[in-house]
Enzyme design. Structure first.
Site, short mmCIF file in Angstrom:
data_model
loop_
_atom_site.label_atom_id
_atom_site.label_comp_id
_atom_site.label_asym_id
_atom_site.label_seq_id
_atom_site.Cartn_x
_atom_site.Cartn_y
_atom_site.Cartn_z
N TYR A 49 0.84 -1.20 0.00
CA TYR A 49 0.00 0.00 0.00
C TYR A 49 0.88 1.25 0.00
O TYR A 49 1.69 1.46 0.92
CB TYR A 49 -0.96 0.01 1.20
CG TYR A 49 -2.02 -1.09 1.13
CD1 TYR A 49 -2.30 -1.74 -0.07
CD2 TYR A 49 -2.75 -1.46 2.26
CE1 TYR A 49 -3.28 -2.75 -0.14
CE2 TYR A 49 -3.72 -2.46 2.19
CZ TYR A 49 -3.96 -3.09 0.99
OH TYR A 49 -4.91 -4.08 0.93
N PHE A 218 -14.08 -3.33 -9.97
CA PHE A 218 -12.77 -3.42 -9.32
C PHE A 218 -12.32 -1.98 -9.09
O PHE A 218 -11.72 -1.35 -9.95
CB PHE A 218 -11.80 -4.19 -10.24
CG PHE A 218 -10.49 -4.55 -9.59
CD1 PHE A 218 -10.43 -5.29 -8.42
CD2 PHE A 218 -9.29 -4.17 -10.17
CE1 PHE A 218 -9.22 -5.63 -7.83
CE2 PHE A 218 -8.07 -4.51 -9.61
CZ PHE A 218 -8.04 -5.24 -8.43
N GLU A 220 -14.23 0.64 -9.15
CA GLU A 220 -14.81 1.55 -10.15
C GLU A 220 -15.53 2.72 -9.52
O GLU A 220 -15.74 3.75 -10.15
CB GLU A 220 -15.76 0.78 -11.07
CG GLU A 220 -15.01 0.06 -12.17
CD GLU A 220 -15.91 -0.82 -12.99
OE1 GLU A 220 -16.96 -0.35 -13.45
OE2 GLU A 220 -15.56 -2.00 -13.16
N1 LIG Z 1 -6.97 -8.22 0.14
C1 LIG Z 1 -7.06 -7.50 -0.96
O1 LIG Z 1 -6.75 -7.96 -2.06
C2 LIG Z 1 -7.56 -6.10 -0.86
C3 LIG Z 1 -7.87 -5.38 -2.02
C4 LIG Z 1 -8.34 -4.07 -1.88
C5 LIG Z 1 -8.50 -3.50 -0.63
N2 LIG Z 1 -8.17 -4.23 0.49
C6 LIG Z 1 -8.37 -3.68 1.85
O2 LIG Z 1 -9.70 -3.27 1.95
C7 LIG Z 1 -9.77 -1.92 2.39
C8 LIG Z 1 -10.99 -1.29 1.82
O3 LIG Z 1 -10.91 -1.19 0.38
P1 LIG Z 1 -11.53 0.07 -0.33
O4 LIG Z 1 -10.84 1.29 0.09
O5 LIG Z 1 -11.58 -0.21 -1.79
O6 LIG Z 1 -13.01 0.02 0.31
P2 LIG Z 1 -14.33 0.85 0.32
O7 LIG Z 1 -14.63 1.10 1.76
O8 LIG Z 1 -15.30 0.10 -0.47
O9 LIG Z 1 -14.04 2.21 -0.43
C9 LIG Z 1 -13.51 3.32 0.25
C10 LIG Z 1 -13.47 4.49 -0.70
O10 LIG Z 1 -14.81 4.87 -1.01
C11 LIG Z 1 -15.00 6.24 -0.67
N3 LIG Z 1 -16.39 6.49 -0.25
C12 LIG Z 1 -17.23 7.36 -0.84
N4 LIG Z 1 -18.42 7.34 -0.27
C13 LIG Z 1 -18.35 6.44 0.71
C14 LIG Z 1 -19.30 5.99 1.67
N5 LIG Z 1 -20.55 6.47 1.73
N6 LIG Z 1 -18.93 5.05 2.53
C15 LIG Z 1 -17.67 4.56 2.48
N7 LIG Z 1 -16.73 4.95 1.59
C16 LIG Z 1 -17.07 5.89 0.72
C17 LIG Z 1 -13.97 6.53 0.38
O11 LIG Z 1 -13.73 7.91 0.38
P3 LIG Z 1 -13.41 8.72 1.73
O12 LIG Z 1 -12.04 8.32 2.12
O13 LIG Z 1 -13.49 10.14 1.28
O14 LIG Z 1 -14.46 8.35 2.73
C18 LIG Z 1 -12.80 5.71 -0.09
O15 LIG Z 1 -12.11 6.41 -1.14
C19 LIG Z 1 -8.44 -1.31 1.94
O16 LIG Z 1 -8.08 -0.18 2.72
C20 LIG Z 1 -7.50 -2.46 2.17
O17 LIG Z 1 -7.12 -2.49 3.52
C21 LIG Z 1 -7.74 -5.51 0.38
#
Ligand SMILES: NC(=O)c1ccc[n+]([C@@H]2O[C@H](COP(=O)([O-])OP(=O)(O)OC[C@H]3O[C@@H](n4cnc5c(N)ncnc54)[C@H](OP(=O)(O)O)[C@@H]3O)[C@@H](O)[C@H]2O)c1
Length: 302
Positions: A49, A218, A220
């Site tokens: 990360y 993915f 998006e």
């Molecule tokens: N194991 C793997 O292969 C893998 C892959 C990808 C991710 N991960 C882990 O999973 C975690 C989460 O992934 P992700 O960041 O893609 O998850 P997510 O929680 O689905 O997306 C977060 C993003 O969405 C935005 N967002 C906009 N409106 C939102 C709302 N109402 N509620 C929540 N978020 C909102 C957030 O912006 P703001 O920051 O402005 O709120 C942030 O940029 C990562 O930090 C990582 O630790 C693991």
């Protein structure tokens, strides 16, 4: 809740740190310290990360010290390299040393293997895990993005319980659920893309950690408030209003309503949003409401 078959107590929501390199130092400090104050003290990292920056930013922001370390739980992942995946003993060991150095700690609570390595040699993984456990560098082990057969292959040699499997899962990315509901039907929803990982993890006491719980595709975009999902947003609004909670809270409550006892990994970098995510742990929706949200996302029943 406990993680997998262990007695290790963790919060129901894990705080993903993949995006914290978008914050300046003051914002990062507010976010990570505020998370701990909320009780969301389980942080998910990976060596990749921000190319390692996210772990450094985190350590600075939390003001890492032995006393602070006692108040938080740290998970990180290894195995992704540029252009390849690598579960060799040498790479696992040197990656963990890098993680510990960047996080300024002497141990991880959980280490996950990030993405399946086509050239995995499970005997080597077992040796690496034994060494990390003996040295006290890692307390618990798990995997990410692995199907049941891949986990079984590891389990033939690895002697530590695998406590978690981090997998992509959201209301709009629910193939691990839809395939089970539509078994043996002709349509695309019945396609089993993961070897029945959901039931496998339940049967084997492996906690599923849904990653990207708010994203469609993915990375998006976020389905909440998106004009790509009008029906879903309408139904989430209706159910959320019934419980007097936000859409964000409801999206987490939907995942937590599943009896597999999952631990979603959020990605927000905003303390206010994280507060709403954590509140999902206090809302228990009905079976009918769960299915209404499932269907409104375009997921099907036969
Ligand atoms: N194991 C793997 O292969 C893998 C892959 C990808 C991710 N991960 C882990 O999973 C975690 C989460 O992934 P992700 O960041 O893609 O998850 P997510 O929680 O689905 O997306 C977060 C993003 O969405 C935005 N967002 C906009 N409106 C939102 C709302 N109402 N509620 C929540 N978020 C909102 C957030 O912006 P703001 O920051 O402005 O709120 C942030 O940029 C990562 O930090 C990582 O630790 C693991």
């Amino acid at each position: 809740m406990t993680l997998g078959s262990s007695t290790f107590q963790v919060p129901v929501v894990a705080v993903g740190c993949m995006r914290i390199d978008s914050l300046d130092a003051a914002e990062a400090e507010r976010f990570v310290k505020g998370s701990v104050d909320l009780g969301a003290n389980f942080f998910d990292h990976a060596d990749v990360y921000g190319g390692g920056r996210c772990e450094e930013i985190f350590a600075d922001a939390i003001g890492m010290s032995p006393a602070v370390r006692e108040q938080i739980l740290l998970q990180s992942k290894v195995g992704i390299r540029t252009g390849s995946f690598d579960f060799s003993k040498e790479h696992i060991l040197e990656s963990v040393d890098g993680i510990l150095r960047r996080l300024r700690t002497d141990h991880l609570d959980v280490l996950l293997l990030h993405r399946p390595d086509a050239l995995v040699e499970p005997e080597e993984v077992a040796e690496a895990f034994d060494q990390l456990e003996t040295q006290g560098k890692v307390k618990h082990f798990g995997v990410s993005n692995q199907n049941p057969t891949q986990i079984e292959l590891l389990r033939r040699w690895v002697k530590q319980p695998l406590v978690a499997n981090q997998l992509q899962l959201s209301i709009t990315n629910a193939t691990m659920i839809t395939a089970g509901v539509n078994v043996n039907m002709l349509g695309g929803s019945s396609v089993d893309r993961d070897g029945g990982v959901l039931d496998y993890c339940r049967l084997n006491d492996i906690t599923i950690q849904p990653w990207s719980p708010f994203q469609y595709g993915f990375f998006e975009g976020v389905f909440l408030g998106s004009d790509k999902f009008p029906e879903l947003n309408k139904v989430i609004d209706e159910v959320a209003a019934r419980y007097d909670v936000s859409q964000t809270t409801m999206a987490i409550a939907w995942l937590l309503r599943h009896p597999a006892r999952m631990q979603p990994v959020t990605g927000t970098t905003k303390l206010e949003r994280l507060t709403e995510c954590v509140a999902g742990g206090d809302v228990s929706i009905t079976r009918e409401e769960w299915y209404a949200i499932y269907l409104a996302a375009g997921n099907t029943l036969p």
